[in-house]
Design an enzyme around this catalytic site. Structure first.
Site, PDB file in Angstrom:
ATOM      1  N   GLU A 157      29.148  47.836  40.988  1.00 30.29           N
ATOM      2  CA  GLU A 157      27.878  47.118  41.155  1.00 30.29           C
ATOM      3  C   GLU A 157      27.673  46.073  40.060  1.00 30.29           C
ATOM      4  OE1 GLU A 157      25.025  50.269  40.911  1.00 30.29           O
ATOM      5  OE2 GLU A 157      25.496  51.093  42.880  1.00 30.29           O
ATOM      6  N   PRO A 158      28.614  45.145  39.892  1.00 30.75           N
ATOM      7  CA  PRO A 158      28.439  44.149  38.836  1.00 30.75           C
ATOM      8  C   PRO A 158      27.339  43.150  39.182  1.00 30.75           C
ATOM      9  CG  PRO A 158      30.303  43.530  40.178  1.00 30.75           C
ATOM     10  CD  PRO A 158      29.820  44.863  40.708  1.00 30.75           C
ATOM     11  N   GLY A 159      26.579  42.740  38.189  1.00 28.32           N
ATOM     12  CA  GLY A 159      25.585  41.683  38.384  1.00 28.32           C
ATOM     13  C   GLY A 159      25.875  40.570  37.401  1.00 28.32           C
ATOM     14  N   ARG A 160      25.483  40.835  36.138  1.00 27.96           N
ATOM     15  CA  ARG A 160      25.617  39.858  35.069  1.00 27.96           C
ATOM     16  C   ARG A 160      27.027  39.258  34.960  1.00 27.96           C
ATOM     17  NH1 ARG A 160      22.176  40.223  30.676  1.00 27.96           N
ATOM     18  NH2 ARG A 160      21.826  42.407  31.219  1.00 27.96           N
ATOM     19  N   ARG A 203      14.297  36.356  29.033  1.00 26.78           N
ATOM     20  CA  ARG A 203      15.169  37.211  28.213  1.00 26.78           C
ATOM     21  C   ARG A 203      14.959  37.052  26.698  1.00 26.78           C
ATOM     22  NH1 ARG A 203      20.053  37.051  28.055  1.00 26.78           N
ATOM     23  NH2 ARG A 203      20.489  39.265  28.093  1.00 26.78           N
ATOM     24  N   TYR A 234      13.828  40.613  25.280  1.00 27.02           N
ATOM     25  CA  TYR A 234      14.832  41.413  24.559  1.00 27.02           C
ATOM     26  C   TYR A 234      15.337  40.729  23.295  1.00 27.02           C
ATOM     27  CZ  TYR A 234      15.786  42.612  29.558  1.00 27.02           C
ATOM     28  OH  TYR A 234      15.720  42.931  30.879  1.00 27.02           O
ATOM     29  N   CYS A 285       0.971  29.821  26.379  1.00 27.98           N
ATOM     30  CA  CYS A 285       0.090  30.170  25.277  1.00 27.98           C
ATOM     31  C   CYS A 285       0.353  31.584  24.773  1.00 27.98           C
ATOM     32  CB  CYS A 285      -1.361  30.006  25.720  1.00 27.98           C
ATOM     33  SG  CYS A 285      -1.658  28.329  26.267  1.00 27.98           S
ATOM     34  N   TYR A 300      19.566  37.385  35.563  1.00 27.55           N
ATOM     35  CA  TYR A 300      18.259  37.773  35.044  1.00 27.55           C
ATOM     36  C   TYR A 300      17.514  36.566  34.482  1.00 27.55           C
ATOM     37  CZ  TYR A 300      20.724  42.141  35.634  1.00 27.55           C
ATOM     38  OH  TYR A 300      21.457  43.158  36.179  1.00 27.55           O
ATOM     39  N   GLY A 304      27.159  46.811  34.811  1.00 24.45           N
ATOM     40  CA  GLY A 304      26.937  46.891  33.374  1.00 24.45           C
ATOM     41  C   GLY A 304      27.928  46.177  32.497  1.00 24.45           C
TER      42      GLY A 304
HETATM   43  C1  LIG Z   1      20.931  46.384  37.147  1.00 21.11           C
HETATM   44  C2  LIG Z   1      21.873  47.272  37.865  1.00 21.11           C
HETATM   45  C3  LIG Z   1      23.205  46.894  38.075  1.00 21.11           C
HETATM   46  C4  LIG Z   1      23.784  45.612  37.528  1.00 21.11           C
HETATM   47  O1  LIG Z   1      23.916  45.618  36.146  1.00 21.11           O
HETATM   48  P1  LIG Z   1      24.664  44.410  35.404  1.00 21.11           P
HETATM   49  O2  LIG Z   1      24.534  44.757  33.987  1.00 21.11           O
HETATM   50  O3  LIG Z   1      23.976  43.154  35.765  1.00 21.11           O
HETATM   51  O4  LIG Z   1      26.086  44.428  35.884  1.00 21.11           O
HETATM   52  C5  LIG Z   1      24.005  47.722  38.809  1.00 21.11           C
HETATM   53  N1  LIG Z   1      23.543  48.907  39.319  1.00 21.11           N
HETATM   54  C6  LIG Z   1      22.272  49.309  39.118  1.00 21.11           C
HETATM   55  C7  LIG Z   1      21.820  50.584  39.698  1.00 21.11           C
HETATM   56  C8  LIG Z   1      21.389  48.516  38.383  1.00 21.11           C
HETATM   57  O5  LIG Z   1      20.134  48.926  38.184  1.00 21.11           O
END
Ligand SMILES: *Cc1c(COP(=O)(O)O)cnc(C)c1O
Length: 417
Positions: free
Chosen positions: A276-279, A315, A319, A345, A374, A242
């Site tokens: 659990e970093p993604g973004r 995105r 959003y 379209c 994303y 997050g």
């Molecule tokens: C989407 C998600 C993440 C990653 O979130 P980011 O905002 O991309 O860091 C981590 N854990 C869970 C359970 C998620 O659904």
């Protein structure tokens, strides 16, 4: 999110590391996603370093970017994976991420997906309901295995982000409410086929302050205490992902400030931290490169119609997210408010509205910045548009890490009846 920025202008043209974006476009056509491997490494390393004082495991959120080359690169640096489907389990394993570094989140795991994850030997399930717990129990007994679980707790904190990506409020579908947590742990710990190993929360995405993370930990701690007193000791605290990034003018904490805030809440605890970093790992490591197909001016509006669309980068439509839009070759002269739109379209098919843009000609290359997270993973074939290529740069080299789809790919599996 920190030091290294691979996307810089040299002699007025955009580079990715040491490669001019224009050179890649000449070779493979547009649109394509473009990732910097050095940035991925830099972001992962910064994150990892920030938590060095505490035992930890970084499980990259696969849904942010699930390309095998990206997962493989991160896996080689020690990353695990946070998955939310059987498909993501398949990808993580195919990319070489060891099963004992994989955590499985999500409110709707099917029995088949649960079975596959138990057979693979993942680190743990983040369980989101009591019915899911029953399904995991049932599958573990059937397979004569012990399944490791943690419960995802909904701490009811406001992450102050976009409502679609806030997940830790009590009205959100995610996790168990705190009031049911203790009973859930008691139930699970009495089952021989389950090994209760952790607690988990993930409160939302694109957070630009540390306070909601800190609040969530504060809310979880009494539960840890109660469990400890009842002889239920946990090994892992999974704080989810997050952490936000800069798309425009946000100033999210960097990994150091984020780590400092979290660690100050847990430094007296023996648990291994799971992140659990993604973004924050991939977002600013990638861009989407497109080409200007047509310009069009009416009394009311100026439009740039580009060859990428909402199916390629959802995105902005989904959003109202902001992406910086840059000409790949810098242009002089005045700027005009311009709508940058795709060929799909739908009126919702835009990358930017009323964005000050210089005058560009047909054929100019345009980059949507901060598109590494994303981006491709949310893309679709809407309007029967083949999904675009993905390219990775390393220094002065680049490679196609996913080829552009063909028309044949579009109809694969279909039958005329
Ligand atoms: C989407 C998600 C993440 C990653 O979130 P980011 O905002 O991309 O860091 C981590 N854990 C869970 C359970 C998620 O659904």
């Amino acid at each position: 999110m920190n030091g290294y920025n691979p996307f810089i202008f040299k002699d007025r043209e955009l580079y990715c590391e040491e490669v001019p974006v224009r050179e890649i476009a000449r070779e493979i056509e547009t649109p394509f996603y473009l990732y910097s491997s050095t940035t991925l490494e830099d972001h992962f390393r910064s994150f990892d370093k920030a938590f060095h004082s505490c035992p930890h495991l970084i499980c990259f959120a696969v849904k942010a970017n699930s390309n095998l080359a990206v997962l493989n690169l991160l896996g080689k640096m020690g990353a695990g994976a946070d998955i939310v489907s059987g498909g993501e389990l398949y990808r993580a394993l195919r990319a070489g991420i060891p099963a004992d570094r994989i955590v499985y989140s999500g409110v709707g795991k099917t029995e088949k997906e649960i079975q596959e994850a138990i057979e693979a030997g993942i680190l743990m399930f983040n369980v989101e309901s009591m019915e899911e717990l029953e399904a995991i129990s049932r599958q573990a007994r059937r397979l004569r295995c012990r399944a490791r679980i943690s419960f995802r707790i909904n701490p009811d904190v406001d992450p102050k982000t976009h409502p679609y990506i806030s997940t830790g409020l009590k009205e959100n579908k995610f996790g168990l409410p705190m009031s049911q947590a203790f009973r859930a742990y008691s139930t699970a710990s009495s089952r021989e086929e389950l090994e209760v190993v952790g607690v988990d929360f993930h409160i939302g995405s694109q957070l630009t302050q540390v306070e909601p993370f800190v609040d969530a930990i504060k809310k979880i701690r009494p539960l840890l205490q109660d469990l400890e007193s009842s002889g239920i000791g946990l090994k892992f605290i999974d704080v989810g992902g997050g952490l936000g990034i800069r798309y425009r003018d946000e100033s999210p904490p960097g990994p150091d400030a984020y780590a400092r805030a979290l660690l100050s809440e847990v430094k007296d605890l023996p648990h291994t931290l799971i992140l659990e970093p993604g973004r924050s790992i991939v977002g600013n490591a990638g861009i989407l490169v497109t080409k200007l197909l047509y310009t069009k001016e009416t009394k009311a509006k100026k439009f740039y119609i580009i060859d990428a669309a909402m199916n390629d980068l959802a995105r902005p439509s989904l959003y109202q997210a902001y992406h910086e839009i840059l000409p790949v070759v810098e242009a002089d002269g005045p700027v005009y408010p311009t709508d940058i739109v795709g060929p799909v379209c739908e009126t919702g098919d835009f990358f930017a509205r009323e964005r000050p843009m210089p005058c560009l000609n047909r054929g100019s290359l345009i980059a949507a910045m901060s598109a590494g997270a994303y981006g491709f993973t949310m893309s679709s074939n809407y309007n029967s548009r083949p999904r675009v290529a993905e390219v990775m740069v390393r220094g002065s080299q680049f490679a196609i890490i996913r080829r552009r789809e063909t028309y044949a790919d579009l109809v694969r599996g279909e039958e005329i009846w």
